[in-house]
Design an enzyme around this catalytic site. Sequence first.
Site, PDB file in Angstrom:
ATOM      1  N   CYS A 272      28.520   2.445  79.300  1.00 19.44           N
ATOM      2  CA  CYS A 272      29.500   3.447  79.711  1.00 19.44           C
ATOM      3  C   CYS A 272      30.256   4.044  78.537  1.00 19.44           C
ATOM      4  CB  CYS A 272      30.480   2.826  80.698  1.00 19.44           C
ATOM      5  SG  CYS A 272      31.836   3.922  81.174  1.00 19.44           S
TER       6      CYS A 272
ATOM      7  N   GLY B 136      27.946  -5.958  93.537  1.00 24.09           N
ATOM      8  CA  GLY B 136      28.508  -5.128  92.486  1.00 24.09           C
ATOM      9  C   GLY B 136      27.916  -3.729  92.583  1.00 24.09           C
TER      10      GLY B 136
ATOM     11  N   GLY C 232      27.216   2.727  91.792  1.00 29.51           N
ATOM     12  CA  GLY C 232      27.026   4.138  92.104  1.00 29.51           C
ATOM     13  C   GLY C 232      25.575   4.541  92.037  1.00 29.51           C
ATOM     14  N   GLY C 233      24.743   3.692  91.446  1.00 28.59           N
ATOM     15  CA  GLY C 233      23.325   3.969  91.322  1.00 28.59           C
ATOM     16  C   GLY C 233      22.537   3.520  92.536  1.00 28.59           C
ATOM     17  N   VAL C 234      21.267   3.920  92.575  1.00 32.54           N
ATOM     18  CA  VAL C 234      20.432   3.624  93.730  1.00 32.54           C
ATOM     19  C   VAL C 234      20.061   2.148  93.814  1.00 32.54           C
ATOM     20  CG1 VAL C 234      18.256   4.159  92.544  1.00 32.54           C
ATOM     21  CG2 VAL C 234      18.412   4.434  95.034  1.00 32.54           C
TER      22      VAL C 234
ATOM     23  N   SER D  34      21.845  -0.693  93.091  1.00 35.04           N
ATOM     24  CA  SER D  34      22.862  -1.499  93.769  1.00 35.04           C
ATOM     25  C   SER D  34      23.027  -1.047  95.220  1.00 35.04           C
ATOM     26  CB  SER D  34      24.200  -1.431  93.028  1.00 35.04           C
ATOM     27  OG  SER D  34      24.670  -0.103  92.920  1.00 35.04           O
TER      28      SER D  34
ATOM     29  N   MET E  50      33.238  -1.996  89.818  1.00 35.53           N
ATOM     30  CA  MET E  50      33.896  -2.462  88.597  1.00 35.53           C
ATOM     31  C   MET E  50      34.135  -1.311  87.634  1.00 35.53           C
ATOM     32  SD  MET E  50      31.801  -5.929  87.603  1.00 35.53           S
ATOM     33  CE  MET E  50      30.245  -5.425  88.342  1.00 35.53           C
TER      34      MET E  50
ATOM     35  N   CYS F  70      27.747  -8.318  78.088  1.00 32.39           N
ATOM     36  CA  CYS F  70      28.447  -7.811  79.268  1.00 32.39           C
ATOM     37  C   CYS F  70      28.015  -8.572  80.516  1.00 32.39           C
ATOM     38  CB  CYS F  70      28.183  -6.319  79.436  1.00 32.39           C
ATOM     39  SG  CYS F  70      28.966  -5.605  80.886  1.00 32.39           S
TER      40      CYS F  70
END
Length: 356
Positions: free
Chosen positions: A193, A8, A11-13, A15, A34, A97
């Site tokens: 988000c 998944g 956009g972050g470091v 993952s 996602m 979530c």
Amino acid sequence: MPEHIIVGMSGGVDSAVSALLLKEQGFDVECIFMKNWEEDSDYCTSEQDYKDALLVCHELGLQLKTVNFSIEYKKRVFDLFLKEYAAGRTPNPDTLCNKEIKFKAFLNYAIQLGASRIATGHYARLDQHNGSVILLKGNDGNKDQSYFLFMLNQHQLKKAIFPIGEMTKKDVRNLAREKGLPNYDRKDSTGICFIGERNFNDFLHQYFKSDPGNIIAVNQKIVGKHDGLTFYTLGQRQGLGIGGGHGEKEKPWYVVDKDIKNNILIVAQGHDHPDLFHTYFTVEDLHWITNQEPITKNLNVKIRYRQLDQLCSININNGTANVTFETPQFAVTPGQAAVFYDGDICLGGGTIESRN
């Protein structure tokens, strides 16, 4: 054939390094981005997140697909978020979530694509004990995210892998920089988000009408007006709007309680005011990760993310956990998650119902 794992990608470091590690370990890695929120594009960073994820996958030579779970998110997470706030409670949507979206909707989707497991950039670890998967804290105490994963079940954990759980955040960033990942210094996400970088009360006002009432100090004196109990949480200091002339000038005001029936916000002065601290509370909607209630009655508990473990005793009766702190704790808040630990083992938890 190497095991097929779908990552998944946020956009972050975290993952990004998870995908990097799995590829280097020889797994057949595929990445999926996602999207869980359709509204408020000015505040939700999903467009930039996707661009960052795409750049990382290009650097790693991995395929990136997208999937939209915004309908599932609204039905399974956001609607409950609004319901809890309407009842005067303070929910934590991140735990739900994980249970309903990342480790259910996304997991099921990944399995349909032929994956045997999914990977995320959570700071947590997994182990086996007596035939069950146990959830452990991440090695980085400042970043441990087991608190947000306490609602996961055995099926979900057996299908999960947390590649960076043994690492510190510093090590993750250093590795990303060494490997040339473009997001190695990207700022960590600070919230869910749909809230984004904006005033939280402004966000809530999109869904709830103002319902003004009195702000009353614990000595029964009226000290101000509130805009609606929905817009306040226990322990809150900022935004109360209590002017000068009330109480001691040097001591800030804090929310102590909500009188829902009479639409009254109750406040007290000073962070150390005794009415802000509680020794006893109850927890409902209990979930135990190994499907077994804890044997020992003396455990550690967190009642909010990043809180240090607090010693407590727990007594479970008819599906309700009655919990007593060894030391009174600040702002025990109904609607929030209480998560229990035995050392590094995350046992499970539930929702705070009441406190005393």
